[in-house]
Design an enzyme around this catalytic site. Structure first.
Site, PDB file in Angstrom:
ATOM      1  N   GLY A   6       2.608   4.155  13.245  1.00 42.33           N
ATOM      2  CA  GLY A   6       3.611   3.357  14.062  1.00 42.33           C
ATOM      3  C   GLY A   6       2.959   2.502  14.719  1.00 42.33           C
ATOM      4  O   GLY A   6       2.587   1.327  14.697  1.00 42.33           O
ATOM      5  N   GLU A  51       9.904  15.892  14.526  1.00 38.69           N
ATOM      6  CA  GLU A  51      10.460  15.735  13.615  1.00 38.69           C
ATOM      7  C   GLU A  51       9.484  17.575  12.403  1.00 38.69           C
ATOM      8  O   GLU A  51       8.258  17.011  12.427  1.00 38.69           O
ATOM      9  CB  GLU A  51       9.770  14.525  12.705  1.00 38.69           C
ATOM     10  N   GLY A  71       6.997   5.063   8.158  1.00 37.29           N
ATOM     11  CA  GLY A  71       6.149   6.353   8.226  1.00 37.29           C
ATOM     12  C   GLY A  71       6.121   7.128   9.445  1.00 37.29           C
ATOM     13  O   GLY A  71       7.003   6.788  10.264  1.00 37.29           O
ATOM     14  N   THR A  99       5.588   8.293  13.739  1.00 35.11           N
ATOM     15  CA  THR A  99       6.059   7.153  14.651  1.00 35.11           C
ATOM     16  C   THR A  99       4.090   7.117  15.959  1.00 35.11           C
ATOM     17  O   THR A  99       4.272   5.798  15.913  1.00 35.11           O
ATOM     18  CB  THR A  99       6.766   8.061  15.911  1.00 35.11           C
ATOM     19  N   GLU A 100       3.727   7.906  15.267  1.00 33.99           N
ATOM     20  CA  GLU A 100       2.346   7.986  16.079  1.00 33.99           C
ATOM     21  C   GLU A 100       2.024   6.981  15.074  1.00 33.99           C
ATOM     22  O   GLU A 100       1.198   6.414  15.427  1.00 33.99           O
ATOM     23  CB  GLU A 100       1.678   8.886  15.302  1.00 33.99           C
ATOM     24  N   CYS A 108      13.261  10.990   6.990  1.00 29.75           N
ATOM     25  CA  CYS A 108      13.528  10.220   8.156  1.00 29.75           C
ATOM     26  C   CYS A 108      14.900  10.748   8.640  1.00 29.75           C
ATOM     27  O   CYS A 108      15.250  10.744   9.484  1.00 29.75           O
ATOM     28  CB  CYS A 108      13.132   8.722   7.866  1.00 29.75           C
ATOM     29  N   GLU A 144       9.886   1.317  10.488  1.00 28.21           N
ATOM     30  CA  GLU A 144      11.261   2.412  10.350  1.00 28.21           C
ATOM     31  C   GLU A 144      10.487   3.686  10.478  1.00 28.21           C
ATOM     32  O   GLU A 144       9.356   3.967   9.653  1.00 28.21           O
ATOM     33  CB  GLU A 144      11.633   2.207   8.882  1.00 28.21           C
ATOM     34  N   LYS A 173       0.821  -0.942   0.035  1.00 30.72           N
ATOM     35  CA  LYS A 173       0.364   0.372   0.502  1.00 30.72           C
ATOM     36  C   LYS A 173       0.849   0.778  -0.105  1.00 30.72           C
ATOM     37  O   LYS A 173       1.293   1.738   0.794  1.00 30.72           O
ATOM     38  CB  LYS A 173      -1.119   0.551   1.041  1.00 30.72           C
TER      39      LYS A 173
HETATM   40  P1  NAD Z   1       2.605   8.545   7.663  1.00 34.34           P
HETATM   41  O1  NAD Z   1       2.973   7.816   8.676  1.00 34.34           O
HETATM   42  O2  NAD Z   1       2.055   8.606   7.522  1.00 34.34           O
HETATM   43  O3  NAD Z   1       2.013   7.666   6.365  1.00 34.34           O
HETATM   44  C1  NAD Z   1       2.943   6.070   5.983  1.00 34.34           C
HETATM   45  C2  NAD Z   1       2.164   5.380   5.444  1.00 34.34           C
HETATM   46  O4  NAD Z   1       1.148   4.707   6.027  1.00 34.34           O
HETATM   47  C3  NAD Z   1       1.080   5.688   4.235  1.00 34.34           C
HETATM   48  O5  NAD Z   1       0.841   4.616   3.365  1.00 34.34           O
HETATM   49  C4  NAD Z   1      -0.623   6.054   4.983  1.00 34.34           C
HETATM   50  O6  NAD Z   1      -0.765   5.626   4.105  1.00 34.34           O
HETATM   51  C5  NAD Z   1      -0.392   4.579   6.142  1.00 34.34           C
HETATM   52  N1  NAD Z   1      -1.109   5.044   7.030  1.00 34.34           N
HETATM   53  C6  NAD Z   1      -1.674   5.971   7.362  1.00 34.34           C
HETATM   54  N2  NAD Z   1      -2.665   6.094   8.541  1.00 34.34           N
HETATM   55  C7  NAD Z   1      -2.374   4.462   8.901  1.00 34.34           C
HETATM   56  C8  NAD Z   1      -2.821   3.709   9.322  1.00 34.34           C
HETATM   57  N3  NAD Z   1      -3.744   3.922  11.258  1.00 34.34           N
HETATM   58  N4  NAD Z   1      -3.270   2.179   9.481  1.00 34.34           N
HETATM   59  C9  NAD Z   1      -2.141   2.039   8.927  1.00 34.34           C
HETATM   60  N5  NAD Z   1      -1.223   2.607   7.973  1.00 34.34           N
HETATM   61  C10 NAD Z   1      -1.428   3.854   7.981  1.00 34.34           C
HETATM   62  O7  NAD Z   1       3.625   8.767   7.430  1.00 34.34           O
HETATM   63  P2  NAD Z   1       3.938  10.127   5.667  1.00 34.34           P
HETATM   64  O8  NAD Z   1       3.867  11.279   6.399  1.00 34.34           O
HETATM   65  O9  NAD Z   1       4.102   9.263   4.546  1.00 34.34           O
HETATM   66  O10 NAD Z   1       5.637   9.780   6.151  1.00 34.34           O
HETATM   67  C11 NAD Z   1       6.630  10.622   6.320  1.00 34.34           C
HETATM   68  C12 NAD Z   1       6.556   9.788   7.949  1.00 34.34           C
HETATM   69  O11 NAD Z   1       7.465   8.246   8.048  1.00 34.34           O
HETATM   70  C13 NAD Z   1       7.973  10.680   9.203  1.00 34.34           C
HETATM   71  O12 NAD Z   1       8.101  10.947   9.791  1.00 34.34           O
HETATM   72  C14 NAD Z   1       9.195   9.627   8.286  1.00 34.34           C
HETATM   73  O13 NAD Z   1      10.224  10.281   9.706  1.00 34.34           O
HETATM   74  C15 NAD Z   1       8.899   8.251   7.794  1.00 34.34           C
HETATM   75  N6  NAD Z   1       9.674   8.102   7.418  1.00 34.34           N
HETATM   76  C16 NAD Z   1      11.049   6.372   7.688  1.00 34.34           C
HETATM   77  C17 NAD Z   1      11.531   6.019   7.126  1.00 34.34           C
HETATM   78  C18 NAD Z   1      12.427   5.044   8.298  1.00 34.34           C
HETATM   79  O14 NAD Z   1      13.351   4.465   7.636  1.00 34.34           O
HETATM   80  N7  NAD Z   1      13.165   5.681   9.580  1.00 34.34           N
HETATM   81  C19 NAD Z   1      11.370   6.863   5.489  1.00 34.34           C
HETATM   82  C20 NAD Z   1      10.872   7.220   5.635  1.00 34.34           C
HETATM   83  C21 NAD Z   1      10.122   7.850   6.215  1.00 34.34           C
END
Ligand code: NAD
Length: 489
Positions: free
Chosen positions: A242, A392, A237, A239-240, A293, A259, A184
């Site tokens: 996650g 962040e 994505g 932390t919250e 990230c 991650e 997804k």
């Molecule tokens: P996000 O958490 O908003 O979304 C990430 C994914 O999760 C998307 O596909 C989104 O549709 C999905 N999602 C959203 N809510 C969900 C839920 N309740 N249940 C399941 N899936 C859900 O993150 P983002 O805004 O797309 O990306 C930015 C974040 O990602 C930043 O915090 C960044 O640090 C982190 N990130 C971490 C790494 C790493 O390797 N540690 C790499 C890239 C990005």
């Protein structure tokens, strides 16, 4: 050098299920927008939970029976290495789509992200038949051994900042080891994942082994975390998000790897090469528009070189003007969306309000009157308790802080909930290693920043997550161990 003009490939905008592009069961679509122009690029099919069920059932079938399940690891590996070659040969085309969808400079997407994604595929393709079990000479009356087996159906949930590259860190090891994958992608950047499904098919991947279900995270992502047919969630994505996935996955005791976010410290000691450190600090925060990230979003500088370093950093930041992401010379593209730009602007206001000193940027910007651009921004006199030092931002905003000595540098470095990455700049090798050991981060760079290799694991300490992507640690994430006892009597 090719003289052919780069092309934009035919976009794929339907769900990818069982080897075919199909509309969603509801027929619903959502717009994906080019953040550099505000124009809609395409209307993408929005998966419903029924579509997810279908994707999972197809992935399950491909995992349990059929051509994918019957393949030798080396054959699987060859499909991936072929896909790597195809992706590399189309890096420019894929890069254009990534840039349209995400706003990142074409220099980054075509010259760095796509080749890195291809390299990751090749690395895991070549690893497919190189995973070993153990034997134990524990008893004369039995032979004891372990087998490493794939986990099953892997649900990959990915963010928008490195849409295809982040997905590849999951897809490549998962497929190499015989799992099947339901992906997804983030709703704001689904296009390269869909194109990649087509490329994998061309490389020989049989139907069902890779499924793509674009859709809202709160619906499809959540349903994946809860789905009894998915054996593992690999999430990248915030932390919250996650944390909510962890809770949702608990119901089926799913394996998860996370991650998550970061607020990485970049420590510059007085004995560092200041020109190199200034260049590194700019790369650390402004690469990927700071939507990274591992961005070096906190620059920690030893008192005695503070002014000299900050002057160099500010000089460079002022030259980083936002530009058309499709121009190969551009190094600062558009933020991914207006929403993200509002978030970044909100943090800049918080920085000013809480007393940080704005030395460069700080404003929304546009290119030819359009786009979600933001200036390269540098704050000085930031203290560890300020919002911009703790949270962040995920944008081109650098917070600089001072330290007196090594102990204080480490203490400030470790003072957030995150622990994704860190860097140390010094000419003293003992100081570099001492500090690297004390920093609570999954990656520490010394005298550089933002370099990656598919063989070197990547992941977080603390609330930046757990599990590791890339390298042999990633192979462990996508297999489970079976112990076998063979009676010899
Ligand atoms: P996000 O958490 O908003 O979304 C990430 C994914 O999760 C998307 O596909 C989104 O549709 C999905 N999602 C959203 N809510 C969900 C839920 N309740 N249940 C399941 N899936 C859900 O993150 P983002 O805004 O797309 O990306 C930015 C974040 O990602 C930043 O915090 C960044 O640090 C982190 N990130 C971490 C790494 C790493 O390797 N540690 C790499 C890239 C990005």
């Amino acid at each position: 050098m090719s003289t052919e003009a780069p092309t934009t490939p035919k976009l794929r905008t339907d769900l990818f299920l069982d080897g075919k592009f199909v509309p969603s069961s509801s027929g619903k679509r959502f717009a994906t927008v080019n953040p550099a122009t505000g124009e809609t690029i395409a209307q993408v099919a929005e998966a419903e939970t029924e579509d997810l069920d279908r994707a999972v059932a197809g992935a399950r079938q491909a995992f349990e029976s059929g051509p994918w399940a019957a393949m030798k690891p080396r054959q699987r590996g060859r499909i991936l290495t072929r896909a790597a070659e195809l992706l590399l040969s189309r890096a420019e085309d894929f890069g254009r789509v990534e840039t349209m969808d995400n706003g990142k400079p074409i220099f980054e997407s075509a010259k760095i992200d796509m080749p890195a994604a291809a390299e990751c595929l090749a690395y895991f393709g070549e690893s497919a038949d190189k995973l070993y079990g153990d034997t134990f000479p524990a008893r004369p009356d039995a032979m004891l051994l372990t087998l490493r087996e794939p986990v099953g159906v892997v649900g990959a949930i990915t963010p928008w900042n490195f849409p295809l590259l982040q997905a590849m860190w999951k897809i490549a090891p998962a497929l190499a080891l015989g799992n099947t994958v339901v992906l997804k992608p983030a709703s704001v950047t689904p296009l390269t994942s869909l194109l990649f499904a087509e490329l994998l098919t061309e490389a020989g991947l049989p139907p069902g082994a890779f499924q793509v279900v674009p859709g809202p995270g709160a619906v499809i992502g959540r349903a994946m975390a809860e789905h009894p047919g998915i054996d593992k969630i690999s999430f990248t994505g915030e932390t919250e998000t996650g944390k909510s996935i962890l809770r949702a996955a608990a119901g089926t005791v799913k394996r998860v790897s996370m991650e998550l976010g970061g607020k990485s410290p970049n420590l510059v000691f007085a004995d560092a090469d200041l020109d190199a450190a200034a260049k590194g600090a700019i790369n650390a925060i402004f690469y990927g528009k700071g939507e990274l990230c591992s961005a070096g979003s906190r620059l920690l500088v030893e008192d005695s070189v503070h002014d000299a370093l900050i002057e160099r950093v500010v000089d460079r930041a002022k030259k980083m003007t936002p530009g058309d992401p499709m121009n190969p010379k551009t190094r600062l593209g558009a933020l991914v969306s207006e929403k993200q730009r509002d978030t970044v602007a909100g943090y800049v206001e918080a920085g000013k309000r809480e007393g940080a000193r704005l030395l460069a940027g700080g404003n929304r910007a546009s290119v030819e009157g359009k786009g979600a651009f933001f200036e390269a921004t540098v704050f000085d006199e930031v203290t560890p308790s300020m919002t911009i030092a703790r949270e962040e931002i995920f944008g081109p905003v650098l917070a600089t802080l001072r330290f007196r000595d090594e102990a204080e540098a480490v203490a400030i470095g470790n003072s957030t909930i995150y622990g994704l990455a860190a860097a140390v700049w010094t000419r003293d090798v003992k100081k570099a290693l001492r500090t690297a050991k004390q920093l609570k981060a999954g990656t520490v760079w010394i005298n550089t920043y933002n370099f990656y290799d598919p063989g070197l694991p990547f992941g977080g300490y603390k609330e930046s997550g757990f599990g590791r992507e890339r390298g042999r640690y990633a192979l462990e994430e996508y297999t489970q161990v079976k112990s076998v006892w063979i009676d010899l009597t």
